[in-house]
Design an enzyme around this catalytic site. Structure first.
Site, PDB file in Angstrom:
ATOM      1  N   GLY A   3      41.336  31.938  42.556  1.00  0.00           N
ATOM      2  CA  GLY A   3      39.897  31.731  42.578  1.00  0.00           C
ATOM      3  C   GLY A   3      39.183  32.683  43.506  1.00  0.00           C
ATOM      4  O   GLY A   3      38.136  32.368  44.035  1.00  0.00           O
ATOM      5  N   ASN A   4      39.769  33.847  43.726  1.00  0.00           N
ATOM      6  CA  ASN A   4      39.173  34.806  44.654  1.00  0.00           C
ATOM      7  C   ASN A   4      39.596  36.194  44.190  1.00  0.00           C
ATOM      8  O   ASN A   4      40.536  36.326  43.408  1.00  0.00           O
ATOM      9  CB  ASN A   4      39.691  34.525  46.065  1.00  0.00           C
ATOM     10  CG  ASN A   4      38.815  35.098  47.138  1.00  0.00           C
ATOM     11  OD1 ASN A   4      37.875  35.824  46.852  1.00  0.00           O
ATOM     12  ND2 ASN A   4      39.123  34.782  48.379  1.00  0.00           N
TER      13      ASN A   4
ATOM     14  N   HIS B  17      40.610  40.334  40.097  1.00  0.00           N
ATOM     15  CA  HIS B  17      40.066  39.006  40.400  1.00  0.00           C
ATOM     16  C   HIS B  17      41.037  37.986  39.829  1.00  0.00           C
ATOM     17  O   HIS B  17      41.266  37.943  38.627  1.00  0.00           O
ATOM     18  CB  HIS B  17      38.672  38.833  39.785  1.00  0.00           C
ATOM     19  CG  HIS B  17      38.062  37.514  40.121  1.00  0.00           C
ATOM     20  ND1 HIS B  17      37.249  37.342  41.213  1.00  0.00           N
ATOM     21  CD2 HIS B  17      38.178  36.299  39.553  1.00  0.00           C
ATOM     22  CE1 HIS B  17      36.885  36.073  41.292  1.00  0.00           C
ATOM     23  NE2 HIS B  17      37.441  35.420  40.290  1.00  0.00           N
ATOM     24  N   CYS B  18      41.619  37.175  40.703  1.00  0.00           N
ATOM     25  CA  CYS B  18      42.663  36.254  40.263  1.00  0.00           C
ATOM     26  C   CYS B  18      42.065  34.870  40.052  1.00  0.00           C
ATOM     27  O   CYS B  18      41.617  34.243  41.008  1.00  0.00           O
ATOM     28  CB  CYS B  18      43.773  36.184  41.302  1.00  0.00           C
ATOM     29  SG  CYS B  18      45.056  35.030  40.834  1.00  0.00           S
ATOM     30  N   PRO B  19      42.031  34.376  38.806  1.00  0.00           N
ATOM     31  CA  PRO B  19      41.449  33.052  38.575  1.00  0.00           C
ATOM     32  C   PRO B  19      42.293  31.928  39.167  1.00  0.00           C
ATOM     33  O   PRO B  19      41.745  30.892  39.541  1.00  0.00           O
ATOM     34  CB  PRO B  19      41.378  32.956  37.057  1.00  0.00           C
ATOM     35  CG  PRO B  19      42.341  33.948  36.564  1.00  0.00           C
ATOM     36  CD  PRO B  19      42.434  35.025  37.573  1.00  0.00           C
TER      37      PRO B  19
END
Lengths: 381, 130
Positions: A169-170, A164-166
Site C-alpha cells: 500500500g505504498n 507502487h506496491c498495492p
C-alpha cells in the site's frame, strides 16, 4: 464554525504535513503515512496474523511436544521480523520529494531556456559525462532528477522509484526498498518453514500407531488451511523475491528494468562485485525523510497556503492548490508571450522566437516585477 | 489585501543540484551571477564545497555505513528510535556549518544562506540584499 475561524487568516502554528500535496494519508500527527487505499495492506496483515495464530496454536504446539521445543524459535523470530518489515515498508515516507514553492518554480523556469511549444520546461545538465535533459513534472513542478519518477497513485514525485506496491500500500523507493526486500525474503522463509511443519505434522499424525492418512488429515485440519495460504503466497513470492534479487545484483530499479534504461549503456550504479551491490542496497546509508512533516510552517508559507487572498482564489484546500500550482505563464505574462508581442518587432523572419527576447533580463528583475502581478491574479479571480 | 509575495523583503537565488556524479546529494559550486557584487567566488566555492563534502560523507559507502545497516537489521531497526543515524548527524552538521558561515562571513556582506533541508535538498536558497 471551524471554517469561520479559518477565515480569520491569523498565523497559527501548523505542521507541514497539513500542506502535503500527495494522496497518502498522514497519521499520528505527521509521524507515519499510509496509502489512501489501506484495504489491501490490512488484508496482508490479516493473512499474516491468521497463519501465525493457527501455526502457533496447532502445529507448533504439537511439534514442540512431539519432537523438540527448539522448532518453535525460528518462526517466532521470522514472524516478528515480518511484522516490523511490513510496517516499516508500508508506513514510512518512501522518498518523496516535496513540492517546490512558487518562488523556486519561477526562478528555475526563468533560468533555463524556454521550452519548445507544447513541452514542459526542461533543464539540460550533465550526468556521468552525458548531456541529459531533466523534464519538469507537470504536477509537482519540479525538475525530476535522474531515477526519479512521478507516482500517479500517490500523486507525488519519488526518488529512486521502484514500483507502487498495492500489497504494501505504498510506493517502494529509495527509503523503504530494503524493508520491502527483507519483508519478501522473511515471508519466503516463513512460508517454507510453516508449510514444511504442516507436512511434518500431517505425516507424523498419520504414522502414529492406529492412525491412517485420513486420521492425519482430520486431526491436522488447521494445517491444511495454513498450507493453502502459504502455498498460494509461496508461488507468487518465489518469482518476486527472485526478480528483486536479480535487480539488486544489477543495481537496477524495477522502473528502469521495465523501461530498459540501460539497454545501450552501462549502469553507473552497478559495481563489478555483486556482493557490494547487495551491501549498498541492504546496508547502505539511511536517508532522512525530506518532507519534514513534523516541522512547522514559517509565517511566509502559512500566508501562502492559508492567506486571505488564497481563500478568495478558492484554494484553501492544499490538495487543490497542489494540483494547480501557479506557473510562470500565469504569473509573468510578458515572460512567455503567447500572442503577438506588444513591442513592434522589426525582423525579416516571420517565425522568430519571441520568447528569446526576455532572456537578457535577469531573473531577479522579473521576480520583483512579478509581485504586483501575482497579487492581481489572486485577488481578482 | 494580504497575499503571498514572491519576493518578501530580500531577493532570492537558488543553487541547483549537481548531477554530474549521479543522484548523490551535491550542489552546484558556481557562484550565481546575482551574487557577483556581494561575495567573492573562491569564498563561495569553499562554502559549497564544504557542504558537498559533508553530504558526500553522509552517503559514502564505507565499512561504517555497512556496520550501521547491519546493526539496524539485527535489532529490527528499533535501535534508531534512540540513536540518530549517521546521515541525520551529517544533516545537523550542515545546518550548524551554514549558521556559522552566515554569522562569520555572509551576513556582513548582506547574504544569507538557508539550510538545504528546508527546500527538501532540491536546492539551496540564498537571500541577498541589493
Amino acid at each position: 464554525m471551524s471554517q469561520e475561524t479559518d477565515l480569520t487568516n491569523e498565523f497559527k502554528p501548523t505542521r507541514k504535513f497539513k500542506i502535503f500535496g500527495g494522496r497518502n494519508q498522514i497519521l499520528c500527527n505527521g509521524r507515519c503515512m499510509t496509502s489512501h487505499q489501506p484495504a489491501v495492506l490490512i488484508m496482508t496483515f490479516f493473512l499474516l496474523i491468521i497463519v501465525a495464530i493457527l501455526f502457533f496454536s496447532f502445529d507448533a504446539r504439537y511439534l514442540a511436544i512431539r519432537l523438540n521445543p527448539v522448532i518453535v524459535i525460528p518462526p517466532i523470530i521470522s514472524i516478528a521480523y515480518m511484522v516490523i518489515f511490513l510496517l516499516k515498508s508500508a508506513c514510512i515516507d518512501p522518498g518523496i520529494i516535496p513540492k517546490p514553492m512558487p518562488d523556486e518554480i519561477v526562478y528555475f523556469e526563468l533560468k533555463n531556456p524556454p521550452p519548445p511549444k507544447g513541452h514542459s520546461p526542461q533543464w539540460a545538465t550533465e550526468y556521468f559525462g552525458n548531456e541529459i535533459t531533466l523534464k519538469q513534472c507537470t504536477t509537482c513542478k519540479l525538475y525530476k532528477p535522474p531515477r526519479t519518477s512521478h507516482c500517479s497513485t500517490c500523486n507525488v514525485c519519488i526518488e529512486n522509484f521502484d514500483h507502487h506496491c498495492p500489497w504494501v500500500g505504498n510506493c517502494v523507493a529509495k527509503r523503504n526498498y530494503r524493508y520491502f526486500y527483507l519483508f519478501g525474503f522473511t515471508t519466503l522463509f516463513t512460508c517454507i518453514y510453516v508449510s514444511g511443519c504442516n507436512i511434518l505434522n500431517v505425516v507424523l499424525t498419520a504414522t502414529d500407531p492406529g492412525n491412517g492418512i485420513l486420521d492425519g488429515l482430520k486431526v491436522a485440519a488447521a494445517s491444511l488451511v495454513q498450507f493453502a495460504i502459504t502455498g498460494f503466497v509461496l508461488w507468487s513470492l518465489i518469482g518476486l523475491v527472485g526478480y528483486h534479487t536479480l535487480l539488486i545484483a544489477q543495481a537496477k530499479t524495477t522502473n528502469e528494468a521495465i523501461k530498459k534504461t540501460y539497454r545501450n549503456r552501462r549502469n553507473p550504479y552497478c559495481h563489478a562485485n555483486i556482493f557490494v551491490n547487495f551491501c549498498n542496497i541492504l546496508c547502505g546509508p539511511f536517508f532522512p525523510s525530506l518532507l519534514a512533516n513534523r516541522k512547522f510552517l514559517t509565517p511566509e508559507e502559512f500566508e501562502f497556503y492559508y492567506g486571505r487572498g488564497v481563500k478568495t482564489y478558492g484554494m484553501q484546500n492544499p490538495f487543490l492548490l497542489m494540483m494547480k500550482p501557479p506557473t510562470v505563464e500565469n504569473l509573468i505574462p510578458e515572460a512567455y508571450p503567447r500572442q503577438e508581442p506588444t513591442q513592434p518587432v522589426e525582423s525579416s523572419d516571420e517565425n522568430n522566437d519571441t520568447t528569446n527576447e526576455v532572456k537578457p533580463l535577469t531573473a531577479s528583475k522579473l521576480l520583483s516585477s512579478a509581485t504586483p502581478l501575482l497579487d492581481d491574479t489572486i485577488v481578482s479571480s | 489585501m494580504a497575499t503571498f509575495n514572491i519576493v518578501p523583503e530580500h531577493n532570492k537565488v537558488f543553487l541547483s543540484r549537481d548531477y554530474t556524479n549521479g543522484t548523490a546529494c551535491r550542489f552546484n559550486m558556481e557562484l550565481p551571477t546575482e551574487l557577483r557584487n556581494n561575495v567573492s567566488e573562491s569564498q563561495f566555492k569553499d562554502t559549497v564545497k564544504h557542504i558537498n563534502d559533508i553530504f558526500a560523507e553522509a552517503e559514502r559507502l564505507s565499512c561504517r555505513s555497512y556496520m550501521e545497516g547491519c546493526l539496524g537489521c539485527l535489532t529490527a531497526y528499533t535501535i534508531f528510535l534512540c540513536v540518530r543515524t549517521h546521515y541525520e548527524k551529517c544533516v545537523d552538521r550542515v545546518a550548524l556549518y551554514i549558521v556559522q558561515q552566515n554569522k562569520d562571513v555572509y551576513e556582513p556582506l548582506g547574504v544569507k544562506i538557508c539550510d538545504p533541508m528546508e527546500r527538501g535538498l532540491r536546492c539551496i536558497e540564498i537571500q541577498y540584499c541589493i
